[in-house]
Each structure stands twice: as C-alpha cells, then as structure tokens.
Enzyme design. Structure first.
Site, PDB file in Angstrom:
ATOM      1  N   ASN A  20       0.812  -1.168   0.050  1.00 22.85           N
ATOM      2  CA  ASN A  20       0.034  -0.153   0.082  1.00 22.85           C
ATOM      3  C   ASN A  20       0.835   1.229   0.074  1.00 22.85           C
ATOM      4  O   ASN A  20       0.219   2.324  -0.362  1.00 22.85           O
ATOM      5  CB  ASN A  20      -1.058  -0.032   0.981  1.00 22.85           C
ATOM      6  CG  ASN A  20      -0.508   0.006   2.590  1.00 22.85           C
ATOM      7  OD1 ASN A  20       0.746  -0.351   2.626  1.00 22.85           O
ATOM      8  ND2 ASN A  20      -1.153   0.633   3.457  1.00 22.85           N
ATOM      9  N   GLU A  40       5.332  -3.298  12.217  1.00 21.29           N
ATOM     10  CA  GLU A  40       4.057  -2.410  12.101  1.00 21.29           C
ATOM     11  C   GLU A  40       2.872  -2.943  11.304  1.00 21.29           C
ATOM     12  O   GLU A  40       3.202  -3.336  10.268  1.00 21.29           O
ATOM     13  CB  GLU A  40       4.558  -1.178  11.310  1.00 21.29           C
ATOM     14  CG  GLU A  40       5.848  -0.229  11.768  1.00 21.29           C
ATOM     15  CD  GLU A  40       5.235   0.526  13.011  1.00 21.29           C
ATOM     16  OE1 GLU A  40       4.238   0.558  13.354  1.00 21.29           O
ATOM     17  OE2 GLU A  40       6.300   0.632  13.896  1.00 21.29           O
ATOM     18  N   CYS A  72      -2.792   2.198   6.199  1.00 23.31           N
ATOM     19  CA  CYS A  72      -2.800   1.509   7.564  1.00 23.31           C
ATOM     20  C   CYS A  72      -3.576   2.314   8.693  1.00 23.31           C
ATOM     21  O   CYS A  72      -4.176   2.126   9.637  1.00 23.31           O
ATOM     22  CB  CYS A  72      -1.355   1.126   8.279  1.00 23.31           C
ATOM     23  SG  CYS A  72      -0.270   2.458   8.017  1.00 23.31           S
ATOM     24  N   GLU A  94     -10.168  -5.222  10.364  1.00 23.94           N
ATOM     25  CA  GLU A  94      -9.628  -4.055   9.491  1.00 23.94           C
ATOM     26  C   GLU A  94     -10.032  -4.625   7.994  1.00 23.94           C
ATOM     27  O   GLU A  94      -9.828  -5.759   7.625  1.00 23.94           O
ATOM     28  CB  GLU A  94      -8.076  -4.215   9.488  1.00 23.94           C
ATOM     29  CG  GLU A  94      -7.172  -3.258   8.488  1.00 23.94           C
ATOM     30  CD  GLU A  94      -5.851  -3.450   8.342  1.00 23.94           C
ATOM     31  OE1 GLU A  94      -5.535  -4.474   8.481  1.00 23.94           O
ATOM     32  OE2 GLU A  94      -5.422  -2.211   8.547  1.00 23.94           O
TER      33      GLU A  94
HETATM   34  P1  NAD Z   1       0.734  -8.717   4.270  1.00 25.73           P
HETATM   35  O1  NAD Z   1       0.976  -9.002   5.665  1.00 25.73           O
HETATM   36  O2  NAD Z   1       0.013  -9.624   3.527  1.00 25.73           O
HETATM   37  O3  NAD Z   1       2.376  -8.646   3.392  1.00 25.73           O
HETATM   38  C1  NAD Z   1       3.150  -7.646   3.804  1.00 25.73           C
HETATM   39  C2  NAD Z   1       4.581  -8.357   3.400  1.00 25.73           C
HETATM   40  O4  NAD Z   1       4.705  -9.610   3.965  1.00 25.73           O
HETATM   41  C3  NAD Z   1       4.599  -8.513   1.893  1.00 25.73           C
HETATM   42  O5  NAD Z   1       5.800  -8.253   1.621  1.00 25.73           O
HETATM   43  C4  NAD Z   1       4.431 -10.061   1.858  1.00 25.73           C
HETATM   44  O6  NAD Z   1       4.763 -10.805   0.726  1.00 25.73           O
HETATM   45  C5  NAD Z   1       5.059 -10.523   3.147  1.00 25.73           C
HETATM   46  N1  NAD Z   1       4.648 -11.803   3.697  1.00 25.73           N
HETATM   47  C6  NAD Z   1       3.408 -12.261   3.490  1.00 25.73           C
HETATM   48  N2  NAD Z   1       3.596 -13.539   4.344  1.00 25.73           N
HETATM   49  C7  NAD Z   1       4.748 -13.654   4.932  1.00 25.73           C
HETATM   50  C8  NAD Z   1       5.395 -14.815   5.561  1.00 25.73           C
HETATM   51  N3  NAD Z   1       4.835 -15.882   6.008  1.00 25.73           N
HETATM   52  N4  NAD Z   1       6.624 -14.414   5.957  1.00 25.73           N
HETATM   53  C9  NAD Z   1       7.207 -13.188   5.811  1.00 25.73           C
HETATM   54  N5  NAD Z   1       6.939 -12.448   4.967  1.00 25.73           N
HETATM   55  C10 NAD Z   1       5.455 -12.660   4.402  1.00 25.73           C
HETATM   56  O7  NAD Z   1       0.153  -7.183   4.042  1.00 25.73           O
HETATM   57  P2  NAD Z   1      -0.058  -6.434   2.900  1.00 25.73           P
HETATM   58  O8  NAD Z   1      -1.725  -7.073   2.467  1.00 25.73           O
HETATM   59  O9  NAD Z   1       0.918  -6.348   1.932  1.00 25.73           O
HETATM   60  O10 NAD Z   1      -0.418  -5.102   3.471  1.00 25.73           O
HETATM   61  C11 NAD Z   1      -1.689  -4.516   3.895  1.00 25.73           C
HETATM   62  C12 NAD Z   1      -1.623  -4.482   5.524  1.00 25.73           C
HETATM   63  O11 NAD Z   1      -0.256  -3.894   5.959  1.00 25.73           O
HETATM   64  C13 NAD Z   1      -2.578  -3.969   6.330  1.00 25.73           C
HETATM   65  O12 NAD Z   1      -2.904  -4.892   7.388  1.00 25.73           O
HETATM   66  C14 NAD Z   1      -2.095  -2.495   6.694  1.00 25.73           C
HETATM   67  O13 NAD Z   1      -2.919  -1.982   7.955  1.00 25.73           O
HETATM   68  C15 NAD Z   1      -0.711  -2.854   7.009  1.00 25.73           C
HETATM   69  N6  NAD Z   1       0.167  -1.685   6.975  1.00 25.73           N
HETATM   70  C16 NAD Z   1       0.714  -1.321   8.231  1.00 25.73           C
HETATM   71  C17 NAD Z   1       1.455  -0.098   8.293  1.00 25.73           C
HETATM   72  C18 NAD Z   1       1.931   0.490   9.635  1.00 25.73           C
HETATM   73  O14 NAD Z   1       2.707   1.186   9.409  1.00 25.73           O
HETATM   74  N7  NAD Z   1       1.292  -0.112  10.692  1.00 25.73           N
HETATM   75  C19 NAD Z   1       1.728   0.561   7.039  1.00 25.73           C
HETATM   76  C20 NAD Z   1       1.121   0.196   6.015  1.00 25.73           C
HETATM   77  C21 NAD Z   1       0.391  -0.958   5.775  1.00 25.73           C
END
Ligand code: NAD
Length: 493
Positions: free
Chosen positions: A149, A247, A281, A382
C-alpha cells in the site's frame, strides 16, 4: 519488462527463474513481470550484504549520509516519473503518488542529516580518572519486508535509517508492487552505493520472506504488513532470537464531538477514509460521533461522498482509485453482508462497481454504514477498503472507550473546540498517533510512526526512533588512572 533481483550491485541473471505478472489495478494491464525468487537467492543476497557490512560500518557516518543526499536528489529529479510508476502499479491517485514519493525524498534528506548526529551520551564515571560514554553501533545485515500500500515510503523509512547507521540490507518488497523497488534499485546503483549495501530480492512472503527471517546472517527484521503475517514473523524471529520490529494493521477512528466544526470534520473523514481507496494503515474506518450531531454529520458526509469521482488514479480529476486486486475487492465486499446481518444500516455504496473502465479494474463504491455498534465485526476488523462505520455515543468518555475498544492502536483523531477535551483526548487515546482537529492520516517523517497493541510490538518507523531499531547501544568505559578500579567497590560515594 522483467524485474529481477539487485544483489551485490548487480542485476541477477534471469534464466530459469519463475516470473509473475504485475498488473495495473486500474485496468488489468500487464505492467511488468517480476521474478519469484528462491531461498538460494535470499542466501546470495544475505552473503553479499554480510560481506559489505564491515567495510560499510567503517565508512564515516557523514560520508554514508552523502549517499543518501544523492539518493534524495535523484528521487527529487525523478519525482513525477516515480509517482506515475507508483500510481500505475498500486492504484492510489497521482496526487497521493506524488505525496508518497515526496515522503521518501524527505526521509532521505532527514536521515542524511542524522549522519552528522547519531548522538550517543557521555556521562561522568563513578570512579576518578575514568571516562564513560554510550554510542550507537550498527547491528549488521537487516531484512526489510514491506507491504503494497506504500510501495516506496515505507521502504525508505526502514532502509535509510538502516544504512546511515552502518548496516546493510536485503529488502523484500510486496509481490503486488515490485516496480517501485526496481526504480529504487536503479537509484541506489546510480547514487554509487557500494556493492552489497542495498540488496533487493523479489518474491513471495512464503518463500522469500520466510527465508529472510530464518537466515542466520540476518540480525534484524523490520516488517510492515498485516497483523496476521506480523504474528508469524514475530514467532519465527523470536525462535531465531532476532530483533523484530513490526508495524501492522489498524482500525482507526475519527471522533466528532457535539462542539466540532462539522464541515472540517467531514473533510477530514473523506480524506482519511477514502484516500488510497481506504487502503492506508491509518485509514479512518470508524466515525465515533456524538448523538447531538450524528444526523447532521451523516447528511453532510453523504452529500460530499456523492461528489467523489472514482476511476483510474492517473486521471487528475479522480479522487478514489481502484483497490489492489480482485481478492481485496471480494474481501471488502464480503463485509457488506457481515454488516447487514449484524444489524447495521447501509446508507450508500456496498457494491463492486461495474460497466466501462470499472469492468477492467478493481473498483469499490465508497461505502457508509450507520447504526453500527462498537462490538460488531465491521467496527472491529480491518476491512482495508473504502468502508466507514458510524457509531453513535453520548459522551466524551464513551467516545474514548469505543476508540480504544479494538485490538489495534495505530491512529486516532478528535474534532472538538474544547481545549481541555483535546488535551484529555491526546492523553487517553490508546494509539501511537493522535490528531486533534485533523483526520487520521498525515504523518510527517521526522516523528515516530507506529502503533500500540495489535498494531506494533513497541518499535517505531520514521523519526529518530527508527534509529533504535537499526542500532545497538554500546557502553564504553575508558580508565586512565593506571590502576585497577572496581566499580561499586573502590569508591566512597
Ligand atoms: P501482508 O501481511 O499480506 O504482506 C506484507 C509483506 O509480508 C509482503 O511483502 C508479503 O509478501 C510478506 N509476507 C507475507 N507472508 C509472509 C510470511 N509468511 N513471512 C514473511 N513475509 C511474508 O500485508 P499487505 O496486504 O501487503 O499490506 C496490508 C497490511 O499492511 C494492512 O494490514 C495494513 O494495515 C498494514 N500496514 C501497516 C502499516 C503500519 O505502519 N502500521 C503501514 C502500511 C500497511
């Protein structure tokens, strides 16, 4: 275009590798193909980062910072091009794409400034002729795992403090948005970063993410993504005794009190809830409103929502772009039935848009539920799309309780004209970020960014706080008395 890994200053050969298409969420067009790397690719990158790290740690910090100034300059020079790539692969409207690139530029200059600070402390010793100080030391190789995102800003919040502090990194971007990582790799190369300092490995979380967390050469994992994935990262990181900074998700609220400037509140809600199609987020997905102004707020919000233009984010007049993919579209839509069954009233939206350009991309209608109770699933989970729930309360205290009554704790906001209430709110809202008379989004890079409870594990991105993730404190004692002096024993305090 085939996107391949950037490791040890080289673009990896692509033969025999598996590739996956990168699609424009606005129209389904294939933008590129991205390499799906393996555990062996991760190992190659970590070995390169390990090899480079000791030398990099000994480059004076102001000189390390000079590379960041150059990276910032190149990003600034290419701001428009980068923003366009970002909007095409991620979908956020171009104005927000430019804003995100600017965030990366700001971070480059800000962290470059840290190259001449990285302050530690000197402190008197309890013994005579002895000097004591604490200094920040680099940790080693850090692994960065980022979501789709914010394909560039989040990576800069992590990689820039990591390198200015003397670490090297291996970055795994989200599979959906590798193009910004590819653009950043080109910038790292052009800025002349020594080989092995910045390494990028594309691929799935399952394979590449897991390999990075499990790799014994990686000492820190900085992760941003969903709480579900973050939990897995924390478990694996804990088993391997790594420092893990997380995060994660949010369920952010705007509180509107009876004395609020309602037009200002409506503007803040619109921007926070529907910007980036609700996929921030920090997006506002709950509006906690005082009963005395609920009907009026709802009316004004509905009328402004009608005017939102939805379409391809490359069109400057569009306010709400597509959501990232079909799966996200279906997940968002599934919550409409959940809300209805729980007894919430759907005021507007609640549908996947169809017809014309909408058939080619992933478009969801901005959606407003009312009569939502704080414990309903739509008010707790969420959804990560343009869906907002209105929750009525009858006091300030109740508003705070409702805000805090979720597992997440990223951002919150309150609209009120009462200064006493504003101060009480900033004290009592249990989130890492609090806004007074502004929406839930709009973080600035020189302040810490992160959340409490299910959103984080006590670390912060951005600001000087980010340096705490990427440095160890080292305490140094220098005894110039020429004799054995025993702390706690040989003094007469
Ligand atoms: P996601 O958890 O699906 O993926 C995030 C990253 O983790 C990706 O690069 C993905 O390939 C990787 N990943 C997936 N499975 C994994 C595993 N088993 N081991 C290691 N890495 C793995 O999240 P998303 O759909 O890409 O992003 C959306 C989410 O991110 C929402 O929940 C949003 O709130 C959160 N977000 C949080 C912040 C913050 O700063 N708090 C900022 C932006 C987004």
């Amino acid at each position: 275009m085939k996107l391949t890994n950037f490791v040890n200053g080289q673009w990896q050969q692509t033969e025999q590798a598996e590739f996956r298409p990168v699609l424009n969420p606005a129209n389904g067009e294939e933008l590129a193909q991205v390499r799906m790397s393996t555990e062996q690719d991760v190992d190659l990158a970590v070995q390169a980062a390990l090899k480079a790290q000791k030398k990099w740690a000994n480059v004076p910090a102001p000189k390390r910072a000079a590379y960041l100034y150059e990276i910032g300059r190149l990003m600034k020079e290419r701001k428009e091009q980068l923003a366009q790539v970002l909007t095409k692969e991620m979908g956020k409207v171009i104005e927000e794409g430019r804003g995100e690139v600017q965030e990366g530029i700001d971070m480059a200059y800000y962290m470059a400034g840290e190259g001449r600070r990285l302050f530690g402390e000197t402190t008197p010793s309890e013994l005579a002729d002895k000097f004591a100080m604490s200094i920040r030391s680099p940790i080693g190789v850090v692994g960065l795992i980022t979501p789709w995102n914010f394909p560039v800003a989040i990576a800069t919040w992590k990689s820039f403090p990591a390198i200015v502090a003397g670490n090297t990194f291996v970055w795994k971007p989200a599979t959906e948005t590798p193009m910004m990582a590819y653009e950043m790799a080109k910038i790292f190369e052009e800025a002349g970063l020594p080989e092995g300092v910045a390494n990028i490995v594309f691929g799935s979380g399952q394979e590449v993410g897991t390999a990075l967390i499990e790799h014994q050469g990686v000492r820190v994992i900085s992760f941003t993504g969903s709480t579900e994935t973050g939990r897995k990262v924390a478990e694996a990181g804990g088993r391997n005794l790594k420092k893990v900074s997380l995060e994660m998700g949010g369920k952010n609220a705007v509180i509107v009190m009876e004395d609020a400037d309602l037009d200002l509140a409506v503007e803040g809600i619109l921007w926070s809830a529907f910007g980036t199609a609700g996929q921030r987020c920090t997006a506002c997905s709950r509006v906690i409103v005082h009963a005395g102004v609920k009907e009026e707020l709802q009316k004004r919000l509905l009328s402004k929502m009608e005017a939102l233009t939805i379409g391809d984010g490359m069109d400057e007049s569009v306010k709400v772009g597509p959501v990232i993919n079909r799966q996200a579209l279906e997940k968002i839509h599934s919550y409409i039935e959940v809300g209805r069954q729980e007894g919430a009233t759907l005021l507007v939206g609640g549908e996947i848009l169809t017809g014309g350009i909408y058939d080619k991309g992933n478009y969801y209608a901005p959606t407003l539920f009312t009569d939502v109770k704080p414990d309903m699933r739509i008010a707790q989970e969420e959804i990560f799309g343009p869906v907002v729930s209105i929750i009525e309360v009858s006091s300030f205290e109740e508003a705070i309780d409702v805000n805090n009554g979720v597992i997440y704790g990223l951002s919150s906001s309150i609209y009120t004209a009462d200064v006493n209430r504003a101060f009480k709110a900033q004290r009592d809202l249990d989130t890492g970020i609090v806004y007074i008379n502004a929406g839930t989004t709009g973080a600035e890079i020189h302040l810490p960014f992160g959340g409490t409870k299910g959103t984080g594990n006590g670390h912060r991105d951005s600001g000087v706080a980010a340096l705490d993730v990427f440095t160890e404190w080292k305490s140094v004692y220098i005894d110039y008395s020429g004799k054995l002096q025993r702390a706690q024993i040989d003094n007469d305090i």
